[in-house]
Scaffold this active site. Sequence first.
Site, PDB file in Angstrom:
ATOM      1  CB  CYS A   1      17.432   5.469   0.544  1.00 35.60           C
ATOM      2  SG  CYS A   1      19.267   5.811   0.652  1.00 35.60           S
TER       3      CYS A   1
ATOM      4  CD  GLU B   1      16.638   3.882   4.167  1.00 35.94           C
ATOM      5  OE1 GLU B   1      16.857   2.977   3.366  1.00 35.94           O
ATOM      6  OE2 GLU B   1      17.597   4.871   4.004  1.00 35.94           O
TER       7      GLU B   1
ATOM      8  CE  LYS C   1      15.878   2.580  -2.145  1.00 29.73           C
ATOM      9  NZ  LYS C   1      17.087   2.590  -1.165  1.00 29.73           N
TER      10      LYS C   1
END
Length: 514
Positions: free
Chosen positions: A380, A269, A328
């Site tokens: 994440c 990430e 995301k």
Amino acid sequence: MASAARRGRAIASLALYALAGALAVAGFAPYGLWPLTLLSLVLLFAACGRAPSARRGFALGFAWGLGFFLAGVSWIFVSLHDYGDMPAGLAALATLLFCAFLALFPAAAGGLAATAANPTLRLLLALPLAWGVSEWVRGWIFTGFPWLAVGYTQVPDGPLAGFAPLVGAYGVGYLFALVAALLAWAASRRGPLAPRLWGVAAAAACCVAGLALRDASWTTPAGPPTSVSLLQGNVSQDMKWRPEATLATLRLYARQAAAAPARLTVMPETALPVFESDLPETYRTALADLGRAHGGDLLIGMPTGDLAGAYYNSVVSLGAAPTQRYSKIHLVPFGEYLPWRPLWGWVLDVLHIPLSDFARGAVDQRPLAIGGQRVAANICYEDAFGEEIIRQLPEATVLANVSNLAWFGDSLAPWQHAQMSQMRALETGRMMLRATNTGLTAIIDARGRIVAALPLFQPGTLSGSLQGYAGATPYVRYGNAPVLAFWAALAVAWLALYPRGAGRGCTATLRRRP
């Protein structure tokens, strides 16, 4: 004096249950001592089963939950103080308040179950149901915090792990609570031995069924194996976003990618701490050429933006296939966006978090066709939400999580997060790739087992073989719906067995017990 002595004993008792809650954390990664979590729940359920009032059941659940979360998510303090520059006292208070909020969920389970007057049905019906529902609600309310749901203790080799492809993490958690309730009922029941043995036998039957289901094959290999490399840069959080460190970070990841060529290379990430639009063209071309040279692609974590001025936490592919992106969707409140900005705007002044106002990606994003696979990317803690991961299935052949857990230092967080990735692999019948900045970078097979991993807090490259899978587990097809429907049926049965006003009689009923 007598009243003070009673209060002292009550406080001491609650402190013991807080210690029991802390003990339950040993059942999660990295320790994996799930029988301790089971024992802890047996103790809590036995106490709630004989609680004379809903208030006492609530207090027991709250004490247990406070010990559990203070021991299990103490890494919140690390992120706030060590990397967020929050003063130690304020960070400790914020961590305590957060854990106290989380403790309300087991407290609610204990309090609600204690309204049932019949001790047997309280243990065998009300407590497992209330526990399962409380974990599910904790997983979505205020965007959700499903960390340390007890079902994760069964990954990958617990006796109930075989149920995961059918009912998911919350269903496994309910069964775990049911086993604990059966054992608590057997231990606390008075009278002949035979009924107690039935409780133990029923608990054992649940475990035997789970062990038998571990041999079931819900998905099948699709296509030949693919070579894969996962990069772990180990860039410290305090240096990650400094402009003077950007060039060194870019060079680090370029060297790692070139040193371990593979058809699919995955970076963590925000591995590249620059916007995609600011990435030097020569650097971008070099990475794309590296992917094409091996007939594959690199999947790179970096922030992206659009013409409207919004920016996203994304992964971008470069290589043989046309460039693709995943942005995301499930953002972290106070970390990636600020809810209720007029109320909480001061938080940004206290926590020096770069890029703390991301926009959400589109919900209908599809798998990335890269490296000879169809990759369901997630970023994440998105992989903490099984019902969201399955949106890209069964189309996807593999799962890939990119994370930066440097925010939590040398704590339990990387291990706990990896265990949730293991659950996602088990639920979906897909391999999971984890590329993280500081660890735990790992290759997880379709049975939820870690087959290879890098040490924490060391730069490195993890190379291995990736097998894609096709097909759908029952959980992929139906998600949490069957479990929720089952709980709804149990709730109807509860209401039928305990009509209005029955809970008010529980104190008298329990006091009449011999």
